[in-house]
Write a protein that holds these residues in place. Structure first.
Motif, PDB file in Angstrom:
ATOM      1  N   SER A  59       9.968   2.072 -26.726  1.00 53.18           N
ATOM      2  CA  SER A  59      10.867   2.787 -27.637  1.00 53.18           C
ATOM      3  C   SER A  59      10.114   3.550 -28.725  1.00 53.18           C
ATOM      4  CB  SER A  59      11.864   1.812 -28.253  1.00 53.18           C
ATOM      5  OG  SER A  59      11.173   0.716 -28.794  1.00 53.18           O
ATOM      6  N   ASP A  60       8.891   3.160 -29.074  1.00 55.49           N
ATOM      7  CA  ASP A  60       8.144   3.852 -30.129  1.00 55.49           C
ATOM      8  C   ASP A  60       7.201   4.929 -29.601  1.00 55.49           C
ATOM      9  OD1 ASP A  60       9.384   2.070 -31.789  1.00 55.49           O
ATOM     10  OD2 ASP A  60       7.646   0.728 -31.954  1.00 55.49           O
ATOM     11  N   TYR A  61       7.146   5.119 -28.296  1.00 55.05           N
ATOM     12  CA  TYR A  61       6.143   6.021 -27.716  1.00 55.05           C
ATOM     13  C   TYR A  61       6.784   7.008 -26.747  1.00 55.05           C
ATOM     14  CZ  TYR A  61       2.735   2.640 -29.514  1.00 55.05           C
ATOM     15  OH  TYR A  61       1.987   1.831 -30.325  1.00 55.05           O
ATOM     16  N   TYR A  62       6.066   8.088 -26.518  1.00 52.46           N
ATOM     17  CA  TYR A  62       6.483   9.017 -25.463  1.00 52.46           C
ATOM     18  C   TYR A  62       6.113   8.423 -24.107  1.00 52.46           C
ATOM     19  CZ  TYR A  62       7.095  12.518 -29.111  1.00 52.46           C
ATOM     20  OH  TYR A  62       7.526  13.196 -30.206  1.00 52.46           O
ATOM     21  N   PRO A  63       7.016   8.514 -23.144  1.00 56.15           N
ATOM     22  CA  PRO A  63       6.695   7.952 -21.824  1.00 56.15           C
ATOM     23  C   PRO A  63       5.616   8.762 -21.112  1.00 56.15           C
ATOM     24  CG  PRO A  63       8.816   9.055 -21.780  1.00 56.15           C
ATOM     25  CD  PRO A  63       8.369   9.079 -23.209  1.00 56.15           C
ATOM     26  N   VAL A  64       4.909   8.085 -20.257  1.00 55.87           N
ATOM     27  CA  VAL A  64       3.881   8.727 -19.448  1.00 55.87           C
ATOM     28  C   VAL A  64       4.096   8.311 -18.001  1.00 55.87           C
ATOM     29  CG1 VAL A  64       1.412   8.597 -18.849  1.00 55.87           C
ATOM     30  CG2 VAL A  64       2.102   8.920 -21.231  1.00 55.87           C
ATOM     31  N   THR A  65       3.978   9.264 -17.099  1.00 56.98           N
ATOM     32  CA  THR A  65       4.080   8.939 -15.676  1.00 56.98           C
ATOM     33  C   THR A  65       2.734   9.212 -15.020  1.00 56.98           C
ATOM     34  OG1 THR A  65       6.427   9.425 -15.610  1.00 56.98           O
ATOM     35  CG2 THR A  65       5.272   9.465 -13.513  1.00 56.98           C
ATOM     36  N   GLN A  66       2.285   8.266 -14.258  1.00 56.88           N
ATOM     37  CA  GLN A  66       0.969   8.391 -13.637  1.00 56.88           C
ATOM     38  C   GLN A  66       1.047   8.017 -12.163  1.00 56.88           C
ATOM     39  OE1 GLN A  66      -2.068   7.054 -16.250  1.00 56.88           O
ATOM     40  NE2 GLN A  66      -3.515   6.623 -14.590  1.00 56.88           N
ATOM     41  N   THR A  67       0.343   8.791 -11.347  1.00 55.97           N
ATOM     42  CA  THR A  67       0.350   8.521  -9.906  1.00 55.97           C
ATOM     43  C   THR A  67      -0.785   7.570  -9.558  1.00 55.97           C
ATOM     44  OG1 THR A  67       1.242  10.718  -9.531  1.00 55.97           O
ATOM     45  CG2 THR A  67       0.259   9.615  -7.631  1.00 55.97           C
ATOM     46  N   VAL A  68      -0.461   6.586  -8.744  1.00 52.89           N
ATOM     47  CA  VAL A  68      -1.461   5.581  -8.364  1.00 52.89           C
ATOM     48  C   VAL A  68      -1.439   5.412  -6.844  1.00 52.89           C
ATOM     49  CG1 VAL A  68      -2.229   3.198  -8.676  1.00 52.89           C
ATOM     50  CG2 VAL A  68      -0.997   4.345 -10.527  1.00 52.89           C
ATOM     51  N   HIS A  69      -2.609   5.353  -6.259  1.00 51.40           N
ATOM     52  CA  HIS A  69      -2.711   5.100  -4.819  1.00 51.40           C
ATOM     53  C   HIS A  69      -3.173   3.672  -4.603  1.00 51.40           C
ATOM     54  CE1 HIS A  69      -2.567   9.382  -3.462  1.00 51.40           C
ATOM     55  NE2 HIS A  69      -2.911   9.561  -4.717  1.00 51.40           N
ATOM     56  N   VAL A  70      -2.422   2.945  -3.804  1.00 57.22           N
ATOM     57  CA  VAL A  70      -2.860   1.600  -3.417  1.00 57.22           C
ATOM     58  C   VAL A  70      -3.355   1.712  -1.978  1.00 57.22           C
ATOM     59  CG1 VAL A  70      -2.216  -0.813  -3.174  1.00 57.22           C
ATOM     60  CG2 VAL A  70      -1.084   0.601  -4.904  1.00 57.22           C
ATOM     61  N   THR A  71      -4.623   1.507  -1.784  1.00 57.79           N
ATOM     62  CA  THR A  71      -5.248   1.730  -0.472  1.00 57.79           C
ATOM     63  C   THR A  71      -6.041   0.478  -0.082  1.00 57.79           C
ATOM     64  OG1 THR A  71      -7.275   2.562  -1.492  1.00 57.79           O
ATOM     65  CG2 THR A  71      -5.556   4.189  -1.032  1.00 57.79           C
ATOM     66  N   MET A  74       0.846  -1.190   0.000  1.00 59.01           N
ATOM     67  CA  MET A  74       0.000   0.000   0.000  1.00 59.01           C
ATOM     68  C   MET A  74       0.884   1.243   0.000  1.00 59.01           C
ATOM     69  SD  MET A  74      -3.451  -0.681   2.019  1.00 59.01           S
ATOM     70  CE  MET A  74      -3.106  -1.772   3.375  1.00 59.01           C
ATOM     71  N   GLY A  75       0.388   2.298  -0.621  1.00 56.37           N
ATOM     72  CA  GLY A  75       1.174   3.520  -0.719  1.00 56.37           C
ATOM     73  C   GLY A  75       0.805   4.269  -1.979  1.00 56.37           C
ATOM     74  N   LYS A  76       1.553   5.342  -2.207  1.00 59.38           N
ATOM     75  CA  LYS A  76       1.311   6.178  -3.380  1.00 59.38           C
ATOM     76  C   LYS A  76       2.530   6.061  -4.275  1.00 59.38           C
ATOM     77  CE  LYS A  76       0.969  11.066  -4.287  1.00 59.38           C
ATOM     78  NZ  LYS A  76       1.417  12.262  -3.563  1.00 59.38           N
ATOM     79  N   TYR A  77       2.306   5.746  -5.529  1.00 58.07           N
ATOM     80  CA  TYR A  77       3.439   5.492  -6.432  1.00 58.07           C
ATOM     81  C   TYR A  77       3.301   6.292  -7.716  1.00 58.07           C
ATOM     82  CZ  TYR A  77       3.799   1.336  -3.483  1.00 58.07           C
ATOM     83  OH  TYR A  77       3.898   0.489  -2.420  1.00 58.07           O
TER      84      TYR A  77
END
Ligand SMILES: *[C@@H]1O[C@H](CO)[C@@H](O)[C@H](O)[C@H]1NC(C)=O
Ligand SMILES: *[C@@H]1O[C@H](CO)[C@@H](O)[C@H](O)[C@H]1NC(C)=O
Ligand SMILES: *[C@@H]1O[C@H](CO)[C@@H](O)[C@H](O)[C@H]1NC(C)=O
Ligand SMILES: *[C@@H]1O[C@H](CO)[C@@H](O)[C@H](O)[C@H]1NC(C)=O
Ligand SMILES: *[C@@H]1O[C@H](CO)[C@@H](O)[C@H](O)[C@H]1NC(C)=O
Ligand SMILES: *[C@@H]1O[C@H](CO)[C@@H](O)[C@H](O)[C@H]1NC(C)=O
Ligand SMILES: [Zn+2]
Length: 492
Positions: free
Chosen positions: A409-421, A399-402
């Motif tokens: 390699s063919d795409y732009y990276p994406v960062t997303q925040t996820v909460h595990v509760t 559990m936590g926030k990540y």
């Protein structure tokens, strides 16, 4: 001078083990407070009543083969049998799948595996994987918890990874080695490509090992346990450490806090594995290691190079731990029922841990199609998992926030925040990635945007334990540094 250095050397080394135990203790307190780990009594309530197998028996290769095929005939819609490869002497490495969707991977149904009898004379897991299949199948219609598990998971059971060795083992073997190795005399749990080949070159890779490697790469397993016998504890990666002395050494992986929870969940679901005290009820089988929570970092126990759990961690999507289910390697038939009672809730609950994963789909933003081989990273150091099939991924997490970064390699990276509760223990997300180059249009390839460092970092603010782990392992590393320094001074 020399005695002083030796004293320092040993205190520094025991310091590492002590730190390992302190870290485990701290994490376990934390998981207990979060309500993440259940006792055996709690599991008995949660899972509810079910019928145990009527009898338990050791089965040789031909009897086992018949038995699982009979089971498949009895439950054709909930089982599937295949072979992951062959042993040196041509025996099949049978896998019995138990699932509502047994035959092939189904979108968003996670894949779990148990592998037993890798050491041919350690047989409790071999018997109990058959018992487990009976339990899941015979109670499917009457126990809701079991039904939900079988409906939501593809459970692969390999009762024997070393069927040749087994044929030489004999009932009543308490701590022997006859039958341990495969037909070429190789210990299969030393036979995987080693993490530090310069220190411990891998011996010729055996057919059984090749089969497991191929199998584990074909199917997107997310969680696994390797079932052994000889004591009662769970050990977790890393098993290996770069030292020629083979002096045991605490070697936590970057996912240490996760592994401690996985390992402790099994130990705590067992009748007595989690308790400090003699590992074995039989005095003769006491061994010196007695981890205070029934779990231990592999290399902190003793260094194993070329082990299966390290290979899984470093090369596949799968997280694996090694369970020592009971003390006697080949217990007499009459003792099996008692050992089943000790292990059965832990065996069931461990499978269910696969439903504690951040999971979902990585999709091409334009076409809406799943992207295969996108990487999913959860922080700079921890294991990276890779998307599969229709863009699906599973990333086990405490559990936590990540911040999860999805990249290809063919795409732009994406960062997303996820909460595990507690309310959302297994969050589902869909991530859309934008292709870098529009197809068939010759444009300059833009330099791929590299997310800045912060984006890769886990937000540890509500996950203090991870930081503690990092901190104390560096203390441990410092001790080792001091050892090296003192050894060096010895020769000056
Ligand atoms: C129990 O024994 C019966 C009769 O010998 C056999 O048919 C059955 O397969 C056994 N079950 C298990 C789980 O070993
Ligand atoms: C396997 O076990 C069965 C039943 O106990 C027995 O009849 C058979 O001879 C055994 N096979 C081998 C190869 O030992
Ligand atoms: C298996 O599924 C088929 C088709 O859905 C059904 O006709 C059959 O009765 C099922 N068999 C069992 C043993 O449940
Ligand atoms: C690897 O696994 C695939 C799929 O299970 C199988 O078809 C293939 O024969 C295996 N290869 C080897 C070398 O075992
Ligand atoms: C095994 O452990 C028990 C409990 O700690 C102890 O009483 C016994 O003497 C031990 N046996 C051996 C052989 O060390
Ligand atoms: C994904 O990666 C594996 C291993 O590198 C490769 O064999 C496979 O072809 C790749 N699949 C796709 C669709 O790119
Ligand atoms: Zn073993």
């Amino acid at each position: 001078m020399l005695p002083i250095l030796l004293v320092f050397l040993f205190s520094a080394l025991s310091q590492c083990s002590r730190l390992a135990e302190e870290e485990e203790q701290m994490l376990i307190r934390h998981f207990t407070k979060e309500g993440e780990v259940s006792t055996m009594d709690q599991l008995r309530d949660t899972i509810g009543p079910f019928r145990d197998p009527l009898n338990f028996s050791h089965m040789n290769y031909s009897t086992l083969t018949d038995h699982i095929h009979n089971l498949h005939r009895k439950f054709p819609n909930l089982t599937h049998i295949y072979s992951a490869g062959q042993s040196v002497q041509g025996r099949e490495l049978w896998v019995l799948v138990v699932s509502r969707y047994p035959i092939e991977h189904r979108k968003l149904i996670p894949e779990f595996k148990y592998v037993a009898n890798m050491h041919g004379n350690e047989v409790t897991g071999r018997v109990f994987l058959v018992s487990l299949a009976h339990t899941l199948l015979e109670n499917y219609n009457s126990n809701l918890w079991i039904r939900q598990l079988v409906d939501s998971t593809r459970i692969h059971l390999m009762p024997s990874m070393n069927p040749d060795g087994y044929e030489h083992a004999s009932e009543g073997d308490q701590a022997g080695v006859t039958g341990r190795q495969n037909a070429n005399g190789k210990d299969l749990n030393r036979n995987f490509p080693s993490r530090f080949p310069n220190y411990f070159p891998t011996s010729e890779i055996q057919p059984e090992t090749i089969a497991i490697m191929n199998w584990t790469r074909q199917i997107p397993f997310a969680l696994s346990a390797n079932l052994h016998g000889g004591t009662t504890l769970v050990n977790y990666p890393f098993d290996d450490f770069p030292t020629r002395t083979r002096q045991s050494h605490y070697a936590p992986s970057p996912d240490n806090a996760l592994f401690v929870r996985l390992a402790y969940t099994y130990a705590r679901g067992h009748e007595r594995m989690w308790k400090k005290g003699p590992r074995c009820l039989d005095d003769d089988l006491n061994i010196s290691v007695d981890p205070q929570n029934g779990i231990i970092n592999g290399a902190d126990w003793y260094i194993v190079s070329g082990g299966m759990q390290d290979w899984n961690y470093l090369n596949t999507n799968c997280f694996e731990v090694t369970v020592e289910m009971n003390c006697e390697k080949f217990p007499q038939t009459k003792k099996l029922r008692y050992l089943w009672e000790e292990n059965k809730y832990a065996l069931l609950k461990f499978i269910d841990l696969i439903h504690g994963a951040i999971h979902g789909l990585v999709i091409d933003a334009d076409t809406g199609e799943g992207i295969v081989n996108a990487t999913v990273s959860i922080d700079e150091r921890a294991k990276i998992v890779v998307s599969y099939g229709e863009g699906e991924f599973w990333r086990l997490a405490n559990m936590g926030k990540y911040d999860l970064t999805f990249d290809h390699s063919d795409y732009y990276p994406v960062t997303q925040t996820v909460h595990v509760t507690p309310q959302d223990r297994s969050p589902y997300i869909e991530v859309r990635l934008q292709r870098i180059i529009p197809r068939s249009r010759p444009v300059l390839i833009p330099t791929k945007s590299v997310p800045n460092k912060d984006e890769y970092n886990v937000d540890n603010s509500n996950n203090k334990d991870l930081r503690i782990v990092t901190m104390s392992s560096s203390v441990c590393h410092f001790s080792v540094f001091m050892i090296i320094l003192s050894l060096a001074s010895l020769f000056l």
